[in-house]
Design a protein around this motif. Structure first.
Motif, mmCIF file in Angstrom:
data_model
loop_
_atom_site.group_PDB
_atom_site.id
_atom_site.type_symbol
_atom_site.label_atom_id
_atom_site.label_comp_id
_atom_site.label_asym_id
_atom_site.label_seq_id
_atom_site.Cartn_x
_atom_site.Cartn_y
_atom_site.Cartn_z
ATOM 1 N N TRP A 56 0.849 -1.189 0.000
ATOM 2 C CA TRP A 56 0.000 0.000 0.000
ATOM 3 C C TRP A 56 0.882 1.235 0.000
ATOM 4 O O TRP A 56 1.615 1.479 0.951
ATOM 5 N N ARG A 57 0.826 2.013 -1.084
ATOM 6 C CA ARG A 57 1.672 3.193 -1.247
ATOM 7 C C ARG A 57 0.926 4.459 -0.841
ATOM 8 O O ARG A 57 -0.217 4.673 -1.242
ATOM 9 N N ARG A 58 1.625 5.268 -0.081
ATOM 10 C CA ARG A 58 1.038 6.549 0.344
ATOM 11 C C ARG A 58 1.029 7.512 -0.837
ATOM 12 O O ARG A 58 2.022 7.669 -1.534
ATOM 13 N N MET A 59 -0.097 8.156 -1.052
ATOM 14 C CA MET A 59 -0.265 9.133 -2.116
ATOM 15 C C MET A 59 -0.178 10.540 -1.530
ATOM 16 O O MET A 59 -0.386 10.740 -0.344
ATOM 17 N N SER A 60 0.069 11.513 -2.379
ATOM 18 C CA SER A 60 0.163 12.908 -1.929
ATOM 19 C C SER A 60 -1.199 13.446 -1.485
ATOM 20 O O SER A 60 -1.268 14.388 -0.712
ATOM 21 N N GLY A 61 -2.270 12.855 -2.020
ATOM 22 C CA GLY A 61 -3.613 13.347 -1.712
ATOM 23 C C GLY A 61 -4.037 14.497 -2.606
ATOM 24 O O GLY A 61 -5.112 15.058 -2.444
ATOM 25 N N LYS A 62 -3.186 14.846 -3.560
ATOM 26 C CA LYS A 62 -3.524 15.912 -4.505
ATOM 27 C C LYS A 62 -4.152 15.300 -5.753
ATOM 28 O O LYS A 62 -3.828 14.180 -6.137
ATOM 29 N N GLY A 63 -5.040 16.058 -6.365
ATOM 30 C CA GLY A 63 -5.685 15.575 -7.576
ATOM 31 C C GLY A 63 -6.406 16.718 -8.270
ATOM 32 O O GLY A 63 -6.210 17.888 -7.942
ATOM 33 N N ARG A 64 -7.238 16.337 -9.229
ATOM 34 C CA ARG A 64 -8.050 17.335 -9.926
ATOM 35 C C ARG A 64 -9.420 16.734 -10.161
ATOM 36 O O ARG A 64 -9.573 15.511 -10.278
ATOM 37 N N VAL A 65 -10.415 17.604 -10.230
ATOM 38 C CA VAL A 65 -11.777 17.156 -10.483
ATOM 39 C C VAL A 65 -11.835 16.674 -11.932
ATOM 40 O O VAL A 65 -11.587 17.431 -12.862
ATOM 41 N N TRP A 66 -12.135 15.413 -12.100
ATOM 42 C CA TRP A 66 -12.225 14.806 -13.421
ATOM 43 C C TRP A 66 -13.662 14.888 -13.949
ATOM 44 O O TRP A 66 -13.895 15.049 -15.135
ATOM 45 N N SER A 67 -14.624 14.771 -13.024
ATOM 46 C CA SER A 67 -16.041 14.870 -13.364
ATOM 47 C C SER A 67 -16.821 15.145 -12.080
ATOM 48 O O SER A 67 -16.287 14.989 -10.983
ATOM 49 N N TYR A 68 -18.075 15.544 -12.229
ATOM 50 C CA TYR A 68 -18.918 15.732 -11.049
ATOM 51 C C TYR A 68 -20.390 15.691 -11.444
ATOM 52 O O TYR A 68 -20.740 15.826 -12.619
ATOM 53 N N VAL A 69 -21.224 15.515 -10.431
ATOM 54 C CA VAL A 69 -22.669 15.524 -10.622
ATOM 55 C C VAL A 69 -23.300 16.058 -9.339
ATOM 56 O O VAL A 69 -22.735 15.923 -8.252
ATOM 57 N N VAL A 70 -24.442 16.687 -9.478
ATOM 58 C CA VAL A 70 -25.255 17.102 -8.338
ATOM 59 C C VAL A 70 -26.587 16.391 -8.520
ATOM 60 O O VAL A 70 -27.403 16.795 -9.344
ATOM 61 N N PRO A 71 -26.798 15.280 -7.798
ATOM 62 C CA PRO A 71 -28.016 14.494 -8.009
ATOM 63 C C PRO A 71 -29.269 15.220 -7.525
ATOM 64 O O PRO A 71 -29.298 15.748 -6.427
ATOM 65 N N HIS A 72 -30.278 15.257 -8.389
ATOM 66 C CA HIS A 72 -31.586 15.842 -8.060
ATOM 67 C C HIS A 72 -32.654 14.859 -8.477
ATOM 68 O O HIS A 72 -32.746 14.565 -9.666
ATOM 69 N N PRO A 73 -33.484 14.326 -7.654
ATOM 70 C CA PRO A 73 -33.416 14.427 -6.204
ATOM 71 C C PRO A 73 -32.243 13.606 -5.682
ATOM 72 O O PRO A 73 -31.667 12.830 -6.432
ATOM 73 N N PRO A 74 -31.904 13.745 -4.392
ATOM 74 C CA PRO A 74 -30.787 12.967 -3.855
ATOM 75 C C PRO A 74 -31.055 11.474 -4.020
ATOM 76 O O PRO A 74 -32.162 11.003 -3.778
ATOM 77 N N LEU A 75 -30.038 10.767 -4.463
ATOM 78 C CA LEU A 75 -30.203 9.340 -4.733
ATOM 79 C C LEU A 75 -30.076 8.477 -3.483
ATOM 80 O O LEU A 75 -30.542 7.351 -3.468
ATOM 81 N N LEU A 76 -29.442 8.990 -2.449
ATOM 82 C CA LEU A 76 -29.239 8.222 -1.223
ATOM 83 C C LEU A 76 -30.040 8.847 -0.087
ATOM 84 O O LEU A 76 -29.790 9.989 0.298
ATOM 85 N N PRO A 77 -31.005 8.114 0.469
ATOM 86 C CA PRO A 77 -31.863 8.671 1.515
ATOM 87 C C PRO A 77 -31.087 9.249 2.702
ATOM 88 O O PRO A 77 -31.497 10.261 3.265
ATOM 89 N N ASP A 78 -29.948 8.640 3.065
ATOM 90 C CA ASP A 78 -29.175 9.129 4.203
ATOM 91 C C ASP A 78 -28.592 10.522 3.952
ATOM 92 O O ASP A 78 -28.170 11.203 4.880
ATOM 93 N N TYR A 79 -28.558 10.955 2.694
ATOM 94 C CA TYR A 79 -28.010 12.260 2.345
ATOM 95 C C TYR A 79 -29.091 13.289 2.017
ATOM 96 O O TYR A 79 -28.783 14.439 1.714
ATOM 97 N N ALA A 80 -30.346 12.923 2.066
ATOM 98 C CA ALA A 80 -31.436 13.807 1.639
ATOM 99 C C ALA A 80 -31.442 15.149 2.362
ATOM 100 O O ALA A 80 -31.697 16.189 1.752
ATOM 101 N N ALA A 81 -31.138 15.154 3.636
ATOM 102 C CA ALA A 81 -31.167 16.400 4.402
ATOM 103 C C ALA A 81 -30.081 17.378 3.963
ATOM 104 O O ALA A 81 -30.185 18.569 4.226
ATOM 105 N N GLN A 82 -29.048 16.895 3.288
ATOM 106 C CA GLN A 82 -27.947 17.769 2.860
ATOM 107 C C GLN A 82 -28.068 18.188 1.390
ATOM 108 O O GLN A 82 -27.192 18.858 0.871
#
Length: 141
Positions: A53-79
């Motif tokens: 297991w190799r330690r990574m720098s933790g740096k990256g770039r946003v490759w893609s994103y989505v904002v689900p409407h309505p929220p797809l996971l019930p546990d996240y609905a309040a957020q």
């Protein structure tokens, strides 16, 4: 809060994450060393069962994103609305991780306005206290 489903191959990923470290499984066969994610027992390149297991720098770039409407996971609905981003790691560009872009380690999932999310934005991994879930913050907020 959702918790990850942990299997034998991925358990070390979550153990390191709980300690605040981003590590990726790598082939330990001399001459190979290929990184692989998601974790699995055998290297897809040389077919070795040896790994580390190799330690990574933790740096990256946003490759893609989505904002689900309505929220797809019930546990996240309040957020809602919240974002889900795919991050390409800077030190392992073929490795992409899914997470959320937040304003800080313990911030709510909806703490970054949608209009601030950009493909290619530089991000840094952060970890929520106690949960070990990798999250991402903008390198230059």
């Amino acid at each position: 809060m959702l918790t990850p489903v942990v299997d034998d191959d991925g358990a070390p990923f979550w153990e390191y994450a709980a300690q605040g470290e981003l590590r990726i499984q790598a082939c330990a066969e001399p001459g190979c060393g290929e990184l692989r994610f998601p974790p699995r027992p055998c290297c897809p390149h040389c077919h070795s069962f040896d790994s580390e297991w190799r330690r990574m720098s933790g740096k990256g770039r946003v490759w893609s994103y989505v904002v689900p409407h309505p929220p797809l996971l019930p546990d996240y609905a309040a957020q809602a609305p919240y974002n889900v981003i795919v991050v390409e790691l800077a030190d392992a560009p073929r490795i992409r991780l899914v997470g959320n872009l937040v304003s800080g380690p313990d911030a709510a999932l909806n703490s970054v306005a949608q209009e601030r999310i950009r493909i290619g934005a530089k991000v840094q991994v952060v970890f929520t206290d106690g949960a070990g879930l990798p999250r991402w913050v903008l390198e230059r907020p």
